[in-house]
Structure formats: C-alpha cells, structure tokens
Design an enzyme around this catalytic site. Structure first.
Site, mmCIF file in Angstrom:
data_model
loop_
_atom_site.group_PDB
_atom_site.id
_atom_site.type_symbol
_atom_site.label_atom_id
_atom_site.label_comp_id
_atom_site.label_asym_id
_atom_site.label_seq_id
_atom_site.Cartn_x
_atom_site.Cartn_y
_atom_site.Cartn_z
ATOM 1 N N LYS A 188 0.782 -1.196 0.027
ATOM 2 C CA LYS A 188 0.000 -0.149 0.046
ATOM 3 C C LYS A 188 0.947 1.291 0.116
ATOM 4 O O LYS A 188 2.205 1.218 -0.228
ATOM 5 C CB LYS A 188 -0.772 0.072 1.235
ATOM 6 C CG LYS A 188 -1.830 -1.457 1.422
ATOM 7 C CD LYS A 188 -3.058 -1.628 0.339
ATOM 8 C CE LYS A 188 -3.597 -2.931 0.082
ATOM 9 N NZ LYS A 188 -4.340 -3.488 1.161
HETATM 10 C C1 LIG Z 1 -5.215 -4.466 1.596
HETATM 11 C C2 LIG Z 1 -6.844 -4.138 1.825
HETATM 12 C C3 LIG Z 1 -7.556 -4.525 2.809
HETATM 13 C C4 LIG Z 1 -7.002 -5.222 3.944
HETATM 14 O O1 LIG Z 1 -5.762 -4.674 4.472
HETATM 15 P P1 LIG Z 1 -4.982 -5.292 5.632
HETATM 16 O O2 LIG Z 1 -4.165 -4.210 6.284
HETATM 17 O O3 LIG Z 1 -3.992 -6.431 4.784
HETATM 18 O O4 LIG Z 1 -5.937 -6.026 6.526
HETATM 19 C C5 LIG Z 1 -8.772 -4.073 2.901
HETATM 20 N N1 LIG Z 1 -9.463 -3.846 1.873
HETATM 21 C C6 LIG Z 1 -8.914 -3.401 0.651
HETATM 22 C C7 LIG Z 1 -9.537 -2.630 -0.461
HETATM 23 C C8 LIG Z 1 -7.350 -3.616 0.436
HETATM 24 O O5 LIG Z 1 -6.946 -3.305 -0.712
#
Ligand SMILES: *Cc1c(COP(=O)(O)O)cnc(C)c1O
Length: 382
Positions: A188
């Site tokens: 991210k």
């Molecule tokens: C990555 C992601 C999540 C979950 O994030 P984590 O921190 O890995 O639990 C939820 N929603 C979306 C759209 C994502 O891309």
C-alpha cells in the site's frame, strides 16, 4: 522480476524502528498515539485508532456502528475480500453493488436503484462500504446524500487511498462518512508491515473502537459500570479483541508519513508516464475523475478478454510482476456458497475478465517502467 508493488524503506525508517526496540515500550507506549496523531492531523480527522490491520479496523468499525445479526452491509464486488468479510464477522449479511464501468468504483446509479428496491422490500443496509479502488475516491457527495435519504452509515475503505484527495480535502477527513479505514500493508502507500487505522470525527465511535481494539477493557473510571475499586482496577465492559499495533510498527509508520507526499507525487509521475507511453496501444487506461486526486495504489489496464491470459503470461515471462485486482468477491467459493453466482454483477465481471495491474511503486525507475511498456507492447501485438 519487477513487482507490481513494493515498500520503500529508508535508513531513517530503520533507525526509528531500532530506537523503539531499545526503548521501554514494545507495545502500549507513546509511539502508537503519536502515529495516530500524525495521520489524523495529516488527513484532517479528529480521531484515529491504529490497529494491527485494516481487516481488524473494518471489523471494529462495523461493531462500533452496531452491525449485527439481521443487518445488511453493502460493498463493491471489485475489492479485496476483507471489505465484505467484516460484515460476516459481526453475524450480518453481505450484498454487493455493481461497479461504474469507467472508474471501477461502486456505481452510485446502481446503488440508488438498489436502495429504492430494498426500501420497498424492507431490507435497507445498515452500512455501505465504498472502496476507493486504486486510490481514486468514490463519488462521496452522492453517497453521503443517499446515506441521509436511506439512513445508512458509511465506512470508506480507503486501504488504497491515503494521500489521495477528494474535492479539496484529503481522503480520511471523514467529511462524507462515519469512519474511514487505511491499510499499511507493504504494497500500500505507506507501510507498518501489517497495520491499519480507523479515522473518525465522532469521539464516541473512536472511544468504542479503542475499547474493542483491546479486549473491551477500560481503565477509565468514567467508562466503568459502578465505581473504580482502586488504582489497579480495570473493567471489561464489552467483548473486544487484541487488535493492537506494536510500537515498532507505529514508529515505522511515523517515519513513513514524512514521505507520503513524495510517494504520491512519484506515483502520479509514473501514472502520467504510463498514460503517455500506452496512448497508442489497444488497451483501456484508468480513467480519472475531475473531483479526485488518486493516491495511485494501482494502475490497472484492460485488454480484450480473449487476450488477457496470454498478455498476462507473456508479461510474467518477461519478468514483469503483473497482477489482477480483483477477482470479484461474489465469485469466491465462500460467497458462491451463500447464493451469489456468475452474472450477478456484469460490469464487475467484465472488468475482472480484462484487467491487468501494471507495476507501480515510488522506487520504480523510469527505465524499469520503459521495460514494462516494451514488454506490454510485444504482448498486446502478439
Ligand atoms: C489491503 C486491503 C484490505 C485489507 O488490509 P490489511 O491491512 O491487509 O488487513 C482491505 N480492503 C482493501 C480494499 C485492501 O486493498
């Protein structure tokens, strides 16, 4: 292999984590509240609650808004499974709203039609979760308008979108929602390894989420049932979890936040370069709306369905770490077993059949990007 996404770790990030390891606190110290303040100040929200993942933050956000058995949560089928699973953790049911064929975000026209039907049938959702796919904001003005008309609450899944903007404000300011969720997974925009955060302007929701993050236990006498029995005393007033973020993670997050603007600016530069370099190819590039400034977590292109597999495999063979975001959630076996099937959300299914996410991360060089483009040119003309 050029990956589709990758963290950027600087020397000062490493120093911040090591300094925390040498400090008095590995958990429940000053770094988590500092990280919460840094993020909430940056995006312009009143409160922030850091957690061990965005998935945990989505769960706790749903509970704080009172989601439970008999309730519905609606989201987009083009998202990571966590956007929908949070409802099931609470014993609630999930339904989906098809995507807009241009932005790939949840379609507000489909949402309005579905709400009108649901109102007649007495099954309006308690919560709608718009997902800012690739980092580009959904049409939040329209969604907030519908929330007032149909009395649902809004959780923005902004896992892709920290650093993105919508109508002169940063995503996360919660101007159009009850709660906004960020993810700090390494692919991210900014990372804490694992980690997530819930932002809100509602002090009561923030207190409830902080309670649920840590076992439902409070040491604050004002939140207790009856009087405190002494300085050692704590009470469990709710059924919570251990969803806490560690001090090392928060220290990494604070350090990463110093570079959020350069990260998003570099992602934009790369996206503009892709736009120019791909302009003459028979592919669809991601469309940008005028009211949104994307955080550009992803850069998906669309190729004809019949060619997608061959193009994808050709790119992988050329060392390009392409990916597909996302397999529609309703087509996962777990959701099919709940009655969803192929054909339920045609725009989402059409997008999935054609999509390929190209590599995009701040440390990607122009030369690496040229390599991606050259490989794609060969793949689409084969
Ligand atoms: C990555 C992601 C999540 C979950 O994030 P984590 O921190 O890995 O639990 C939820 N929603 C979306 C759209 C994502 O891309």
């Amino acid at each position: 292999m050029i990956p589709y996404g990758r963290q950027d770790i600087a020397a000062e990030d490493i120093e911040a984590v090591v300094a925390t390891l040498r400090s008095d606190f590995l958990t429940q110290g000053p770094a988590v509240p500092r990280f919460e303040r840094v993020v909430s100040d940056h995006v312009g929200a009143s409160h922030a609650v850091a957690m061990n993942s965005a998935t945990s933050a989505l769960h706790v956000a749903c509970l704080a808004l009172g989601l439970g058995p008999g309730d519905w949560l609606w989201t987009s089928p083009i998202t990571f499974v966590a956007s929908a699973n949070c409802a099931l953790y609470c014993g609630a049911r999930v339904d989906f709203v098809d995507i807009d064929p241009d932005t790939y975000n949840l379609s507000v026209e489909s949402l309005e039609r579905k709400l009108e039907t649901a109102e007649r049938e007495g099954r309006l959702p308690k919560i709608v979760v718009p997902v800012h796919l690739c980092g580009q904001s959904c049409d939040m003005t329209a969604i907030a308008h519908l929330a007032k008309r149909f009395h649902f609450r809004v959780i923005e899944d902004a896992s892709h979108a920290i650093g993105g903007k919508y109508r002169n404000g940063l995503i996360g300011n919660c101007r159009y929602s009850d709660i906004t969720i960020f993810s700090f997974h390494p692919v991210k925009i900014v990372t804490t390894a694992e980690g997530g955060m819930a932002l809100t302007n509602d002090g009561e929701l923030a207190a409830k989420m902080a309670l649920l993050r840590s076992h439902g236990i409070t040491r604050d006498p004002s939140l207790m049932d009856g009087a405190s029995e002494g300085p050692w005393y704590y009470q469990q007033t709710d059924l919570g979890f251990n969803y806490r973020m560690t001090e090392m993670q928060a220290a990494l997050g604070v350090s990463q936040m110093n570079r959020i603007e350069t990260y998003v600016a570099r992602r934009h530069d790369l996206a503009r370069r892709y736009d120019a370099l791909l302009a003459d190819m028979p592919i669809v590039r991601p469309m940008q709306t005028i009211e949104a400034y994307s955080a550009y977590h992803l850069y998906p292109v669309r190729v004809p369905e019949a060619d997608r597999r061959a193009v994808f495999e050709s790119l992988r063979e050329a060392g390009i770490g392409v990916n597909v975001h996302y397999i529609p959630v309703h087509l996962q076996p777990y959701y099919r077993a709940k009655g969803f099937e192929l054909g339920d959300y045609p725009e989402a299914e059409r997008y999935y059949a054609e999509a390929i996410s190209l590599p995009l991360f701040p440390a990607m060089s122009d030369a690496q990007q040229d390599q991606v483009v050259a490989a794609l040119r060969i793949a689409v003309s084969a």
